[in-house]
Design a protein around this motif. Structure first.
Motif, PDB file in Angstrom:
ATOM      1  N   LEU A 343     -26.426  -2.093 -28.127  1.00  0.00           N
ATOM      2  CA  LEU A 343     -26.301  -1.300 -27.477  1.00  0.00           C
ATOM      3  C   LEU A 343     -26.404   0.053 -25.976  1.00  0.00           C
ATOM      4  CD1 LEU A 343     -23.492   0.775 -27.305  1.00  0.00           C
ATOM      5  CD2 LEU A 343     -24.470   2.157 -29.250  1.00  0.00           C
ATOM      6  N   GLU A 347     -22.326   2.192 -22.420  1.00  0.00           N
ATOM      7  CA  GLU A 347     -21.561   2.078 -23.269  1.00  0.00           C
ATOM      8  C   GLU A 347     -20.913   3.630 -23.440  1.00  0.00           C
ATOM      9  OE1 GLU A 347     -21.014  -1.594 -25.606  1.00  0.00           O
ATOM     10  OE2 GLU A 347     -23.459  -1.231 -24.475  1.00  0.00           O
ATOM     11  N   GLU A 382     -20.076  -0.820 -32.910  1.00  0.00           N
ATOM     12  CA  GLU A 382     -18.807  -0.134 -32.395  1.00  0.00           C
ATOM     13  C   GLU A 382     -18.099   1.127 -33.675  1.00  0.00           C
ATOM     14  OE1 GLU A 382     -16.298  -3.579 -30.652  1.00  0.00           O
ATOM     15  OE2 GLU A 382     -17.681  -3.559 -29.294  1.00  0.00           O
TER      16      GLU A 382
END
Length: 391
Positions: A343, A347, A382
């Protein structure tokens, strides 16, 4: 007449050409570690040669023979011949003119025994004919090898006064080769231990780490403390720390972990980060060594609870150190590669969070949960991100 066994290294490519270029056995002999280790049936890595020729003559002859030569220590009479089978250091015979305990003033010599006489231990003063492999022993080195005795050439106190570092070298060689103690050497090292304070910190650090890298230096380290040598160079190492070194070495063997000098130095220090910083600065350790030592000093009783999390946060080497020093089994970390956190901050910005501290906070929050869950795949990350954004 003693002879070297017909070891593989004596047939390395380029050695015969080197000997011929320097005038044959009358002008050049193998010396030092290669001779000693061959007689002990130990592996030989480095080859050193001694020669009656002056350095300029050595360079000229090697160049004429098409051998590349590097003047690695020309001021001390040493050049390095670059051969197909590996480099060979070639040093002109020398004798000491004066010494001050840290460095010696030397002049070139032509007598093999004069050169042998300025070396430290009898087992390091053995020469070998490069063709017949006859061994030349001027100070009883062969008998000392047979007895596994590390003995100074001449009077131990005189040799130590010439170079104070020989105290630490004595203990390193004793840990590596010795079985029978030489009382004169032990007494001289104890009496002259204080002279170590005048040496460069880098030289002291190199000798300490070389000693600690040996298979089991703990009996020697314990004796160094009893003789008053260890308190001069590593005063932080008390009786408890010496016992901890013994336990750490036992753990390395039990769990099949390779010996490591920095880990063992950490065992000799109290688990206090500030002390590790002080020792690192005093010994002028490299940045990587300092970071490793201070990380090991930060160990806690909970280190073994989640070993992979510890390795991810601190590096695998440090995690293994801390677990071993704490008496745990770090086997699951051997060969383990920490995953990359899947990650990026961009994002999170793309999800509508303004760039800045909030992005860093969310990123770290998700990363902590990812670590706690054992590094799950991207899909779970996520989900964790969505939960963090919803809060």
């Amino acid at each position: 007449m003693a002879r070297l066994p017909d070891a593989d290294w004596t047939r390395r490519e380029g050695l015969a050409q080197l000997v011929a270029a320097l005038g044959g056995p009358e002008c050049v002999r193998w010396v030092g570690g290669a001779v000693r280790d061959t007689l002990l049936d130990h592996p030989v890595r480095d080859i050193d040669a001694a020669t009656t020729l002056h350095p300029d003559d050595v360079i000229d002859r090697l160049k004429q023979a098409g051998i590349r030569v590097v003047p690695t220590g020309i001021d001390h009479g040493t050049v390095t011949a670059i051969l197909p089978g590996g480099p060979v250091e070639v040093t002109t015979l020398r004798k000491d003119v004066s010494t001050d305990g840290r460095r010696a003033t030397v002049e070139f010599a032509s007598n093999w025994q004069d050169d042998a006489a300025r070396r430290d231990f009898t087992i390091n003063a053995l020469f070998a004919d490069p063709q017949s492999l006859e061994v030349f022993d001027y100070f009883g080195g062969l008998d000392d090898l047979a007895a596994r005795r590390v003995r100074f050439i001449g009077h131990a106190r005189d040799r130590i006064r010439e170079d104070h570092l020989r105290i630490l070298r004595y203990y390193r060689f004793q840990a590596r080769f010795g079985a029978e103690l030489d009382r004169e050497a032990e007494d001289a090292c104890a009496d002259l231990a204080g002279t170590l304070k005048g040496l460069s910190r880098e030289r002291v650090a190199w000798e300490l780490l070389a000693l600690l890298a040996l298979p089991d230096p703990s009996p020697t380290v314990a004796r160094m403390r009893e003789c008053g040598v260890l308190p001069v160079v590593l005063p932080e190492a008390g009786p408890h720390e010496v016992e901890n070194l013994v336990r750490t070495i036992e753990s390395e063997r039990t769990f099949g972990i390779d010996p490591d000098a920095i880990r063992r130095m950490a065992a000799l220090l109290p688990p206090v980060r500030a002390i590790a910083e002080t020792v690192s600065a005093r010994l002028r350790l490299s940045r990587a060594q300092r970071e490793r030592l201070t990380c090991a000093a930060s160990r806690t009783a909970n280190d073994a609870l989640d070993q992979k999390a510890l390795a991810y946060e601190n590096g695998t080497a440090c995690a293994i150190d801390r677990i071993l020093l704490g008496g745990g089994d770090p086997s699951q970390l051997v060969g383990w590669q920490a995953p990359t956190f899947p990650l990026k901050g961009g994002e999170i910005v793309a999800r509508g969070v303004s760039a800045g501290p909030e992005v860093a906070r969310i990123l770290r929050s998700v990363e902590r949960r990812w670590i706690a869950e054992g590094f799950p795949p991207r899909e779970r990350v996520e989900q964790l991100l969505a939960e963090a954004l919803a809060n």
